[in-house]
Scaffold this active site. Structure first.
Site, PDB file in Angstrom:
ATOM      1  N   ASP A   1     -25.217  27.056  36.348  1.00 18.10           N
ATOM      2  CA  ASP A   1     -26.003  28.106  36.994  1.00 18.10           C
ATOM      3  C   ASP A   1     -27.013  27.381  37.878  1.00 18.10           C
ATOM      4  O   ASP A   1     -27.901  26.691  37.361  1.00 18.10           O
ATOM      5  CB  ASP A   1     -26.711  28.957  35.934  1.00 18.10           C
ATOM      6  CG  ASP A   1     -27.624  30.008  36.546  1.00 18.10           C
ATOM      7  OD1 ASP A   1     -27.832  30.002  37.778  1.00 18.10           O
ATOM      8  OD2 ASP A   1     -28.144  30.841  35.767  1.00 18.10           O
TER       9      ASP A   1
ATOM     10  N   TYR B   1     -31.365  38.287  50.612  1.00 22.68           N
ATOM     11  CA  TYR B   1     -30.271  37.398  51.037  1.00 22.68           C
ATOM     12  C   TYR B   1     -30.605  36.768  52.388  1.00 22.68           C
ATOM     13  O   TYR B   1     -30.466  35.545  52.560  1.00 22.68           O
ATOM     14  CB  TYR B   1     -28.981  38.222  51.109  1.00 22.68           C
ATOM     15  CG  TYR B   1     -27.739  37.465  51.484  1.00 22.68           C
ATOM     16  CD1 TYR B   1     -27.098  36.623  50.567  1.00 22.68           C
ATOM     17  CD2 TYR B   1     -27.181  37.601  52.752  1.00 22.68           C
ATOM     18  CE1 TYR B   1     -25.938  35.955  50.907  1.00 22.68           C
ATOM     19  CE2 TYR B   1     -26.010  36.935  53.093  1.00 22.68           C
ATOM     20  CZ  TYR B   1     -25.390  36.111  52.176  1.00 22.68           C
ATOM     21  OH  TYR B   1     -24.232  35.452  52.516  1.00 22.68           O
TER      22      TYR B   1
ATOM     23  N   THR C   1     -13.081  36.981  51.718  1.00 21.34           N
ATOM     24  CA  THR C   1     -13.165  36.618  50.300  1.00 21.34           C
ATOM     25  C   THR C   1     -13.432  37.902  49.514  1.00 21.34           C
ATOM     26  O   THR C   1     -13.609  38.971  50.093  1.00 21.34           O
ATOM     27  CB  THR C   1     -14.333  35.638  50.015  1.00 21.34           C
ATOM     28  OG1 THR C   1     -15.572  36.342  50.190  1.00 21.34           O
ATOM     29  CG2 THR C   1     -14.305  34.429  50.934  1.00 21.34           C
TER      30      THR C   1
HETATM   31  N1  LIG Z   1     -17.560  35.799  52.640  1.00 19.63           N
HETATM   32  C1  LIG Z   1     -18.356  35.950  53.676  1.00 19.63           C
HETATM   33  O1  LIG Z   1     -18.111  36.788  54.579  1.00 19.63           O
HETATM   34  C2  LIG Z   1     -19.584  35.070  53.823  1.00 19.63           C
HETATM   35  C3  LIG Z   1     -20.343  35.185  55.009  1.00 19.63           C
HETATM   36  C4  LIG Z   1     -21.461  34.389  55.170  1.00 19.63           C
HETATM   37  C5  LIG Z   1     -21.822  33.490  54.189  1.00 19.63           C
HETATM   38  N2  LIG Z   1     -21.087  33.410  53.055  1.00 19.63           N
HETATM   39  C6  LIG Z   1     -21.542  32.449  52.053  1.00 19.63           C
HETATM   40  O2  LIG Z   1     -20.463  31.678  51.587  1.00 19.63           O
HETATM   41  C7  LIG Z   1     -20.715  31.283  50.246  1.00 19.63           C
HETATM   42  C8  LIG Z   1     -19.522  31.626  49.368  1.00 19.63           C
HETATM   43  O3  LIG Z   1     -19.296  33.014  49.427  1.00 19.63           O
HETATM   44  P1  LIG Z   1     -17.872  33.671  49.059  1.00 19.63           P
HETATM   45  O4  LIG Z   1     -17.641  34.755  50.026  1.00 19.63           O
HETATM   46  O5  LIG Z   1     -16.861  32.599  48.891  1.00 19.63           O
HETATM   47  O6  LIG Z   1     -18.229  34.364  47.663  1.00 19.63           O
HETATM   48  P2  LIG Z   1     -17.455  34.403  46.238  1.00 19.63           P
HETATM   49  O7  LIG Z   1     -18.066  35.523  45.495  1.00 19.63           O
HETATM   50  O8  LIG Z   1     -15.988  34.402  46.454  1.00 19.63           O
HETATM   51  O9  LIG Z   1     -17.873  33.017  45.550  1.00 19.63           O
HETATM   52  C9  LIG Z   1     -19.187  32.758  45.160  1.00 19.63           C
HETATM   53  C10 LIG Z   1     -19.183  31.936  43.886  1.00 19.63           C
HETATM   54  O10 LIG Z   1     -20.539  31.674  43.506  1.00 19.63           O
HETATM   55  C11 LIG Z   1     -20.605  31.758  42.085  1.00 19.63           C
HETATM   56  N3  LIG Z   1     -21.990  31.984  41.646  1.00 19.63           N
HETATM   57  C12 LIG Z   1     -22.700  33.148  41.674  1.00 19.63           C
HETATM   58  N4  LIG Z   1     -23.923  32.942  41.132  1.00 19.63           N
HETATM   59  C13 LIG Z   1     -23.993  31.634  40.766  1.00 19.63           C
HETATM   60  C14 LIG Z   1     -24.980  30.830  40.159  1.00 19.63           C
HETATM   61  N5  LIG Z   1     -26.168  31.345  39.806  1.00 19.63           N
HETATM   62  N6  LIG Z   1     -24.696  29.538  39.937  1.00 19.63           N
HETATM   63  C15 LIG Z   1     -23.510  29.025  40.269  1.00 19.63           C
HETATM   64  N7  LIG Z   1     -22.511  29.725  40.846  1.00 19.63           N
HETATM   65  C16 LIG Z   1     -22.757  31.025  41.091  1.00 19.63           C
HETATM   66  C17 LIG Z   1     -19.674  32.895  41.728  1.00 19.63           C
HETATM   67  O11 LIG Z   1     -19.283  32.844  40.370  1.00 19.63           O
HETATM   68  C18 LIG Z   1     -18.520  32.663  42.706  1.00 19.63           C
HETATM   69  O12 LIG Z   1     -17.505  31.851  42.138  1.00 19.63           O
HETATM   70  C19 LIG Z   1     -22.022  31.976  49.831  1.00 19.63           C
HETATM   71  O13 LIG Z   1     -23.104  31.098  50.010  1.00 19.63           O
HETATM   72  C20 LIG Z   1     -22.115  33.126  50.823  1.00 19.63           C
HETATM   73  O14 LIG Z   1     -23.437  33.548  51.027  1.00 19.63           O
HETATM   74  C21 LIG Z   1     -19.989  34.176  52.843  1.00 19.63           C
END
Ligand SMILES: NC(=O)c1ccc[n+]([C@@H]2O[C@H](COP(=O)([O-])OP(=O)(O)OC[C@H]3O[C@@H](n4cnc5c(N)ncnc54)[C@H](O)[C@@H]3O)[C@@H](O)[C@H]2O)c1
Length: 245
Positions: free
Chosen positions: A59, A150, A184
């Site tokens: 975490d 966020y 995702t």
């Molecule tokens: N998907 C998008 O459109 C998008 C856009 C901009 C930025 N992002 C960024 O990309 C990154 C990944 O996002 P994603 O879309 O792959 O999301 P996702 O939900 O598929 O993956 C996120 C992961 O983070 C883990 N997580 C959550 N809280 C946690 C904690 N306290 N400690 C450790 N792990 C934790 C979750 O279990 C999950 O496996 C993030 O930083 C997100 O803000 C995503």
């Protein structure tokens, strides 16, 4: 390339793609996530394909978890040379409806995780002449209703990236990527109208794939970007370049 690469939030989506991309080029991947079981599945898939990976529950908001992981990796002779901060948390609500605990948790996970990673591994990153890559968001640049904590955390990541790049130069390069709309599970709850809007907002006219973010993260951690530090690179299909929708 045989470097030890630690990735947070690597059990799903973009983080998992980052883990696979580093492993594919021969790096030793430390797959960490709040969801230890899914992290193990990612590590198992990498090993099955001939790569090197271990999974660890972490975490990113827990100081005790970072201490335990640090002891484990140092004890195993696997100090990270590369850290990718990808874990995030979000509660969608305008400020006046956002519970203080949700504000605090979002900032503590999304921004605080970056702080804790460098606090924990600044010495191993420095010794390895390593790199940190932080996954921010276009939310650092552009406002959307319902994302105050966020957006603040992601904007903070961009500022902290610059700060860390100055603080730990010349030995450690620190950069950020700013993804746009990436396909995702984060989009699972969005209806077709919202998805169509996201496609329109990107000048490339489509969602990005997690692998298209991962390849840029790997670039920013590697030799090809050896003169790049303190940068914030949009990986957004052009979303942040236009006000046309
Ligand atoms: N998907 C998008 O459109 C998008 C856009 C901009 C930025 N992002 C960024 O990309 C990154 C990944 O996002 P994603 O879309 O792959 O999301 P996702 O939900 O598929 O993956 C996120 C992961 O983070 C883990 N997580 C959550 N809280 C946690 C904690 N306290 N400690 C450790 N792990 C934790 C979750 O279990 C999950 O496996 C993030 O930083 C997100 O803000 C995503």
């Amino acid at each position: 390339m045989n470097r030890v690469v630690l990735i947070t939030g690597a059990a799903n989506g973009i983080g998992a793609a980052i883990a696979h991309t580093f492993a594919d080029q021969g790096d030793d991947v430390v797959v960490t996530d709040l969801d230890a079981e899914s992290a193990e599945e990612v590590a198992r898939t990498i090993r099955a394909a001939g790569g090197s990976a271990t999974a660890h529950g972490l975490d990113v908001a827990s100081d005790a978890d970072w201490t335990a992981l640090s002891e484990e990796l140092r004890g195993a002779g696997r100090p990270p040379a590369i850290v990718v901060n990808n874990a995030f948390r979000n509660t969608v609500a305008p400020v006046h409806e956002l519970d203080p605990a949700d504000w605090q948790a979002t900032v503590d996970v999304t921004l605080g995780g970056v702080y804790r990673s460098v606090r924990t591994f600044h010495d191993t990153l420095t010794a390895a002449h390593g790199a940190v890559v932080n996954v921010a968001s276009v939310h650092a640049l552009l406002g959307w209703p319902g994302h105050p904590a966020y957006a603040a955390a992601k904007g903070g990541i961009v500022a902290l990236t610059r700060q860390l790049s100055v603080e730990y130069a010349p030995n450690v390069r620190v950069n950020a990527v700013l993804p746009g709309s990436i396909e995702t599970r984060a989009w699972d709850s969005v209806d077709e109208a919202g998805r169509a809007a996201a496609r329109r907002q990107a000048t490339l006219g489509r969602f990005g794939r997690p692998e298209e973010v991962a390849s840029v993260v790997v670039f920013l951690a590697g030799e090809g970007s050896s003169y790049v530090t303190g940068a914030a690179l949009a990986v957004d299909g052009g979303q942040s370049t236009t006000v046309a929708v």
